[in-house]
Design a protein around this motif. Structure first.
Motif, mmCIF file in Angstrom:
data_model
loop_
_atom_site.group_PDB
_atom_site.id
_atom_site.type_symbol
_atom_site.label_atom_id
_atom_site.label_comp_id
_atom_site.label_asym_id
_atom_site.label_seq_id
_atom_site.Cartn_x
_atom_site.Cartn_y
_atom_site.Cartn_z
ATOM 1 N N UNK A 272 14.271 64.164 -43.897
ATOM 2 C CA UNK A 272 13.748 65.296 -42.770
ATOM 3 C C UNK A 272 15.225 65.002 -41.568
ATOM 4 N N UNK A 273 15.556 66.017 -40.966
ATOM 5 C CA UNK A 273 17.232 65.752 -40.010
ATOM 6 C C UNK A 273 16.174 65.487 -38.056
ATOM 7 N N UNK A 274 16.762 64.768 -38.048
ATOM 8 C CA UNK A 274 16.368 64.133 -37.303
ATOM 9 C C UNK A 274 17.869 63.737 -36.019
ATOM 10 N N UNK A 275 17.856 65.086 -35.124
ATOM 11 C CA UNK A 275 19.159 64.595 -33.692
ATOM 12 C C UNK A 275 19.228 63.154 -33.933
ATOM 13 N N UNK A 276 20.809 62.990 -33.934
ATOM 14 C CA UNK A 276 21.278 62.148 -33.454
ATOM 15 C C UNK A 276 22.267 61.175 -31.954
ATOM 16 N N UNK A 277 23.016 62.581 -32.243
ATOM 17 C CA UNK A 277 23.984 62.955 -30.534
ATOM 18 C C UNK A 277 23.694 64.648 -30.948
ATOM 19 N N UNK A 278 23.769 64.747 -29.181
ATOM 20 C CA UNK A 278 23.324 65.930 -28.751
ATOM 21 C C UNK A 278 24.787 65.588 -27.540
ATOM 22 N N UNK A 279 24.762 67.133 -27.142
ATOM 23 C CA UNK A 279 25.841 67.292 -25.964
ATOM 24 C C UNK A 279 25.893 68.370 -25.275
ATOM 25 N N UNK B 60 25.995 80.435 -21.770
ATOM 26 C CA UNK B 60 26.668 81.369 -20.910
ATOM 27 C C UNK B 60 27.303 81.086 -20.694
ATOM 28 N N UNK B 61 27.682 79.733 -20.077
ATOM 29 C CA UNK B 61 28.286 78.580 -20.255
ATOM 30 C C UNK B 61 29.296 77.360 -20.377
ATOM 31 N N UNK B 62 28.698 77.356 -22.192
ATOM 32 C CA UNK B 62 29.237 76.623 -22.714
ATOM 33 C C UNK B 62 28.669 76.684 -24.118
ATOM 34 N N UNK B 63 28.998 75.237 -24.683
ATOM 35 C CA UNK B 63 28.216 75.042 -25.824
ATOM 36 C C UNK B 63 27.015 74.576 -26.346
ATOM 37 N N UNK B 64 26.552 74.481 -26.581
ATOM 38 C CA UNK B 64 25.495 72.332 -26.923
ATOM 39 C C UNK B 64 25.679 72.423 -28.252
ATOM 40 N N UNK B 65 26.152 71.074 -28.319
ATOM 41 C CA UNK B 65 26.242 70.195 -29.844
ATOM 42 C C UNK B 65 25.033 69.631 -30.476
ATOM 43 N N UNK B 66 24.371 69.974 -31.517
ATOM 44 C CA UNK B 66 23.516 68.648 -31.758
ATOM 45 C C UNK B 66 24.103 67.860 -33.126
ATOM 46 N N UNK B 67 24.599 67.003 -33.250
ATOM 47 C CA UNK B 67 24.554 66.096 -34.695
ATOM 48 C C UNK B 67 22.890 65.310 -35.157
ATOM 49 N N UNK B 68 22.928 66.175 -36.657
ATOM 50 C CA UNK B 68 21.753 65.607 -37.034
ATOM 51 C C UNK B 68 22.154 64.503 -38.323
ATOM 52 N N UNK B 69 21.085 64.123 -38.258
ATOM 53 C CA UNK B 69 21.233 63.038 -39.843
ATOM 54 C C UNK B 69 19.814 62.847 -40.848
ATOM 55 N N UNK B 70 20.213 63.064 -42.134
ATOM 56 C CA UNK B 70 18.171 62.790 -42.789
ATOM 57 C C UNK B 70 19.019 62.129 -43.523
ATOM 58 N N UNK B 71 17.428 60.762 -43.707
ATOM 59 C CA UNK B 71 17.894 59.768 -44.513
ATOM 60 C C UNK B 71 17.456 60.333 -46.057
ATOM 61 N N UNK B 72 17.374 59.555 -47.393
ATOM 62 C CA UNK B 72 17.106 60.132 -48.493
ATOM 63 C C UNK B 72 15.685 60.708 -48.647
ATOM 64 N N UNK B 73 15.772 61.859 -48.919
ATOM 65 C CA UNK B 73 15.239 62.335 -49.415
ATOM 66 C C UNK B 73 13.987 62.525 -48.000
#
Length: 146
Positions: A134-141, A119-132
């Motif tokens: 699953x994705x894990x959050x690296x940066x959120x904002x 409602x008041x903006x955006x949520x950002x999530x940058x995720x990294x998955x190592x070889x083979x």
């Protein structure tokens, strides 16, 4: 009259300011701007973030630019950053959500950047998955309008 090819992306347009508190994985300060450029042929995201020092690393800054463009009925994006990384993404925008996801790089690592409108903006999530792995959050904002 033709349909707007950027309709699904328009919720991102404009200036955004980070509202993070500098906790691990969260920027101390930052901002993002999305704009249509080159006669509305490309969506450009310019981003910057400042991370406070921790016991493991000094104060750090990060800048990047992403170019989003249509190609053969799909959306592609390329990201360049101040650390020398180049990431190729497939991109989608539906409703209040935009997702950028890469194929595995030469090391097998994958990247995903997500935006979710709230409602008041955006949520950002940058995720990294190592070889083979699953994705894990690296940066959120959380981003709000200035």
């Amino acid at each position: 009259m033709s349909e707007d090819p950027w309709a699904a992306w328009r919720f991102l347009l404009g200036e955004w300011v980070g509202v993070g508190g500098g906790t691990p994985g969260e920027a101390e300060s930052g901002g993002t701007r999305f704009s249509l450029e080159l006669a509305d042929q490309v969506l450009v995201r310019r981003n910057w973030a400042r991370y406070g020092a921790t016991k493991d690393r000094p104060t750090a800054s990060h800048e990047d630019v992403i170019y989003v463009y249509p190609h053969d009925h799909v959306w592609l994006a390329v990201c360049f950053d101040s650390e020398g990384h180049v990431i190729q993404y497939r991109a989608t925008a539906v409703g209040s959500r935009a997702i950028f996801e890469s194929d595995a790089d030469e090391r097998g690592v994958r990247y995903r950047l997500r935006y979710l409108a709230r409602e008041s903006g955006l949520d950002l999530s940058f995720e990294i998955a190592p070889a083979g792995g699953a994705f894990a959050e690296y940066v959120t904002a959380r981003l709000d309008r200035p």
